[in-house]
Design a protein around this motif. Structure first.
Motif, short mmCIF file in Angstrom:
data_model
loop_
_atom_site.label_atom_id
_atom_site.label_comp_id
_atom_site.label_asym_id
_atom_site.label_seq_id
_atom_site.Cartn_x
_atom_site.Cartn_y
_atom_site.Cartn_z
N LYS A 1 0.84 -1.19 0.00
CA LYS A 1 0.00 0.00 0.00
C LYS A 1 0.88 1.25 0.00
O LYS A 1 1.85 1.32 0.76
N GLU B 1 -12.90 2.84 1.01
CA GLU B 1 -11.90 3.89 0.76
C GLU B 1 -10.94 3.41 -0.32
O GLU B 1 -10.41 2.30 -0.22
N GLU B 2 -10.69 4.24 -1.32
CA GLU B 2 -9.79 3.84 -2.40
C GLU B 2 -8.39 3.54 -1.85
O GLU B 2 -7.97 4.12 -0.84
N ALA C 1 -2.60 -8.45 10.32
CA ALA C 1 -3.36 -8.04 11.52
C ALA C 1 -4.69 -7.38 11.17
O ALA C 1 -5.25 -6.63 11.95
N THR C 2 -5.20 -7.67 9.95
CA THR C 2 -6.47 -7.05 9.58
C THR C 2 -7.63 -7.86 10.17
O THR C 2 -7.42 -8.89 10.80
N LYS C 3 -8.85 -7.42 9.90
CA LYS C 3 -10.00 -8.17 10.39
C LYS C 3 -10.37 -9.32 9.44
O LYS C 3 -11.22 -10.13 9.76
N SER D 1 -10.08 -2.34 6.72
CA SER D 1 -10.61 -2.68 8.05
C SER D 1 -9.70 -2.16 9.16
O SER D 1 -10.09 -2.08 10.32
N MET D 2 -8.46 -1.78 8.79
CA MET D 2 -7.54 -1.18 9.76
C MET D 2 -7.90 0.28 10.00
O MET D 2 -7.44 0.89 10.96
N ARG D 3 -8.67 0.86 9.10
CA ARG D 3 -9.06 2.27 9.21
C ARG D 3 -10.33 2.33 10.03
O ARG D 3 -11.42 2.18 9.48
N THR D 4 -10.20 2.57 11.31
CA THR D 4 -11.35 2.43 12.18
C THR D 4 -12.45 3.46 11.93
O THR D 4 -13.60 3.19 12.17
N GLY D 5 -12.07 4.60 11.42
CA GLY D 5 -13.09 5.63 11.27
C GLY D 5 -13.65 5.72 9.86
O GLY D 5 -14.45 6.61 9.57
N SER D 6 -13.23 4.86 8.98
CA SER D 6 -13.63 5.00 7.59
C SER D 6 -14.37 3.77 7.11
O SER D 6 -14.44 2.76 7.79
#
Lengths: 209, 187
Positions: B24, B87-88, B112-114, B78-83
């Motif tokens: 990424k 998200e692109e 470590a993702t969901k 899924s690591m982006r807790t607020g988004s």
């Protein structure tokens, strides 16, 4: 017997923050643990928490972020702690570190303009800050609701090049509506940078698909 | 990971040939500006795109087909807790032979993702400054550009993840991601 002097009252006002200052840091998100000024987290403690957030798995992240956001929102000077968040994220090796910075700062309700003000002075303009700082703060400006952040976003678009403009194009690219498309078309036409032109066109084409 | 050195990547389905390793990238400008402007920024691009993590590795993901790519993107979001999950995401891809040729060792490590499927696809490049520099030089030499996983693609990926009970998309206890990604560790 408890007495209240004028000095106590002034201190109390300073501790809680005056109403105008409150408007600069509108808390968005979960219910704050602290009234403004009650949190006493140091910048070093914030840095440690940010490192924990960045290293945590997806499941633990939201809890750490919410706690951190509440501490920052309740601090006497949220922008100072916000800068610690930004520095720690920018210098992290984690993929998505700039998105993470924006996410924490947005959750804490720290406006981009207040952080820009803390970083800049008469000798250092916003557009001379390190590239990733400009990028993250303009992305934050895109989700801040105060008018100064909107001015900052507008200024970034009109630069037509550089990391701030790249961030502003990304902000508009993730918005819907004709105004966003108009801005993106303008940038695609006027930017001297192939990167910025392509980025803007990419979003225009996606919105028209 | 047993991709033979002479392996030719499969047809492109999403701009990424399979199998590939993807990383990424935070900002398009971290990579693309160097492609546009020449070689001056290559060391900075290497530092920005392949920074050394505290454990001495660089986090990358193995993608063998479109389903893997979608799940890795969903997992990263899924690591982006607020988004949202849509998200692109911008990715830099390279093949394992390209990494090996530059001198980078590839380790199988747990993500470590969901998303359990995505977690099995996680790999760690053992960071070595010279090897990273060689890889970056090789990728710029072939004008390797970033690929973008778009919102519209992620919308359908998120829907699929939801139907499969993926923990990244739902709180369901009926996640089937592990059985989907069961052969990932054999690569």
């Amino acid at each position: 017997m408890i007495t209240t002097t004028n000095e106590d009252a002034v201190s109390e006002t300073a501790r809680r923050g005056d109403p105008d200052r409150e408007l600069l840091y509108p808390f968005r998100g979960t219910r704050p643990r602290f009234t403004r000024g009650e949190s006493r987290l140091s910048t070093d403690q914030v840095r440690r928490q940010v490192r924990g957030f960045l290293s945590a798995g997806a499941v633990q992240r939201s809890g750490i972020r919410d706690l951190l956001a509440q501490e920052i929102a309740g601090a006497p000077d949220p922008a100072a702690l916000g800068l610690a968040v930004l520095q720690e994220c920018v210098h992290s090796a984690k993929a998505g570190r700039l998105d993470d910075a924006v996410e924490v700062l947005r959750s804490a309700g720290v406006p981009a303009a207040s952080m820009a003000a803390a970083l800049c002075d008469d000798t250092r303009s916003f557009f001379s800050l390190p590239e990733d700082y400009q990028y993250a703060l303009i992305r934050l400006a895109g989700v801040s609701e105060d008018s100064w952040s909107a001015v900052l976003l507008d200024e970034a678009i009109h630069r037509k090049d550089g990391p701030a403009c790249e961030a502003a194009v990304t902000v508009y690219g993730n918005r819907t509506g004709e105004h966003a498309r108009t801005v993106l078309r303008w940038v695609a036409e006027h930017s001297p940078s192939p990167l910025i032109r392509d980025l803007a066109l990419e979003y225009v084409h996606e919105s028209e698909a | 990971m047993g991709t033979p050195p002479d392996h030719q990547p499969a047809a492109l389905a999403s701009g990424v040939p399979f199998p590939s390793l993807v990383r990424k990238v935070d900002r398009k400008g971290h990579w693309r500006r160097v492609l546009d402007d020449g070689s001056d920024g290559r060391p900075a691009a290497a530092r920005a795109v392949f920074p050394r993590d505290m454990d001495g590795t660089v986090s990358v993901w193995l993608v063998r087909d479109d389903a893997d790519l979608d799940r890795v993107a969903i997992g990263l979001n899924s690591m982006r807790t607020g988004s949202s999950l849509t998200e692109e995401i911008r990715l830099l891809w390279f093949t394992e032979p390209e990494a090996l040729e530059a001198g980078l060792a590839v380790e199988v490590t747990e993500g470590a993702t969901k998303c359990r499927h995505a977690n099995r696809l996680h790999r760690g490049l053992v960071h070595d400054e010279g090897a990273v520099r060689r890889l970056v030089e090789a990728l710029f030499a072939v004008s390797r550009d970033l690929v973008k996983v778009t919102k519209s693609r992620l919308r359908s990926a998120a829907e699929s993840a939801k139907q499969e009970g993926c923990h990244a998309a739902t709180d369901s206890d009926l996640c089937r991601c592990e059985s989907i990604g069961v052969d990932a560790t054999s690569h």
